[in-house]
Design an enzyme around this catalytic site. Structure first.
Site, PDB file in Angstrom:
ATOM      1  CE1 TYR A   1      41.976  42.688  32.428  1.00 23.39           C
ATOM      2  CE2 TYR A   1      41.523  43.103  34.770  1.00 23.39           C
ATOM      3  CZ  TYR A   1      41.247  42.162  34.013  1.00 23.39           C
ATOM      4  OH  TYR A   1      40.440  41.260  34.328  1.00 23.39           O
TER       5      TYR A   1
ATOM      6  CB  CYS B   1      60.034  37.100  31.331  1.00 22.33           C
ATOM      7  SG  CYS B   1      59.671  38.751  30.986  1.00 22.33           S
TER       8      CYS B   1
ATOM      9  CG  HIS C   1      40.382  38.659  43.152  1.00 24.75           C
ATOM     10  ND1 HIS C   1      39.367  38.981  43.078  1.00 24.75           N
ATOM     11  CD2 HIS C   1      40.292  37.080  43.710  1.00 24.75           C
ATOM     12  CE1 HIS C   1      38.820  37.870  43.829  1.00 24.75           C
ATOM     13  NE2 HIS C   1      39.552  36.865  44.480  1.00 24.75           N
TER      14      HIS C   1
END
Ligand code: BV8
Ligand code: ZN
Length: 247
Positions: A65, A128, A117
């Site tokens: 990514y 969290c 998306h």
């Protein structure tokens, strides 16, 4: 390129809904999700874009990514993105729905983009959910960790994860209400996004595919225009300007 039926729809549509896929960003230099050779180092994106892959090897998925974020930041919107941004001022209403996780529509001036998306530019803690504010730091290949100890993940929807409810609802509502639906640069393989053209068709919209090759839904569309979105969308915008007066 613009048929009489599409001219009619362009001149009379009250609400145009547009679904874009990776093909719209391809001309900016962002590799499509399923192009030959995949996206990165011969890894299959389908396998990397999953929670399991991230749990198994957060460093591999995070660096994929980061590479994609660097790629997106190094490129610019193309004429297809700009044509959609300008077309919004020529229809009474235009809803832009994207499967892409880059921010090229926004950088071209589109607002209110429905990101089905998620976004590669938004990261969060995988435990969290706290937003990760290091986003605007240079994308590092090192996995970042939250104060709670959780690994930071990209803010995208992975395979096997549900889409953001509000985005999906808004997209389905727009598809059900529009009278012109454009499906641009998507292979129409990924669900539930690929349901949208069918929702539009069932609601009576004129449905048009713009793609360099027939998608999985080409046979269901009222019309298919074969060509690169960066060429076809500007022609569609010019026609709109002629029919509705330029904004
Ligand atoms: C879910 C973010 C509930 C990550 C992505 C029903 C039936 C079958 C399967 C399923 C189903 N429901 C759910 C599934 C499973 C799965 C799915 O659809 N699998 C597919 C592969 C069959 N869906 C999900 O998991 C979804 N979640 O439904 O939750 C659930 C949960 C578990 C089990 C069941 C239900 C979540 C899907 C979201 C996945 N995340 N992206 C990331 O980007 O890293 S999807 C990913 O694919 C990208 O977002 C990409 O945009 C998207 C679609 O691909 P395309 O955009 O179409 O890109 P592609 O490369 O495929 O095609 C490019 C096209 O452009 C081509 O047609 C090409 O010809 C064209 N082109 C190229 N150049 C140009 C061009 N066109 C015009 N101009 C050009 N220049
Ligand atoms: Zn956390």
């Amino acid at each position: 390129m613009i048929s009489p039926s599409l001219e009619h729809a362009l001149s009379s549509a009250r609400h145009c809904a547009v679904l874009t896929g990776a093909g719209v960003s391809a001309e900016s230099g962002v590799p499509t999700f399923r192009s030959a050779g995949g996206l990165w180092k011969n890894h299959n994106p389908q396998e990397l874009a999953t929670p399991e892959a991230f749990d198994a090897d957060p460093a591999l998925v995070w660096s994929w990514y980061s590479w994609r974020r660097r790629t997106v930041r190094d490129v610019n919107p193309n004429p297809g993105h700009y044509a959609l941004a300008e077309a919004a001022a020529l229809f009474p209403r235009l809803t832009l729905i994207t499967q892409n996780v880059d921010d090229l529509h926004q950088r071209a001036g589109s607002s209110g983009v429905i990101e089905l998306h998620g976004s590669i530019e938004r990261c969060r803690c995988s435990v969290c959910d706290a937003p990760y504010h290091g986003d605007n730091a240079p994308p590092t290949d090192d996995v970042q960790y939250c104060r709670c100890g959780g690994a930071i993940r990209p803010g995208v929807v992975w395979f096997g994860e549900s889409l953001p409810m509000a985005a999906l609802d808004a997209a389905q509502q727009a598809a059900g209400e529009c009278d012109l639906f454009l499906s641009v640069g998507t292979s129409a393989i990924v669900y539930p996004a690929a349901m949208l053209p069918m929702i539009a068709r069932q609601a009576g919209a004129y449905t048009v595919e713009i793609n360099t090759a027939p998608s999985a839904l080409a046979h269901e569309m009222d019309e298919c225009i074969t060509g690169p979105s960066g060429v076809v969308l500007p022609v569609l915008l010019e026609t709109l300007r002629r029919l509705r007066g330029s904004a």
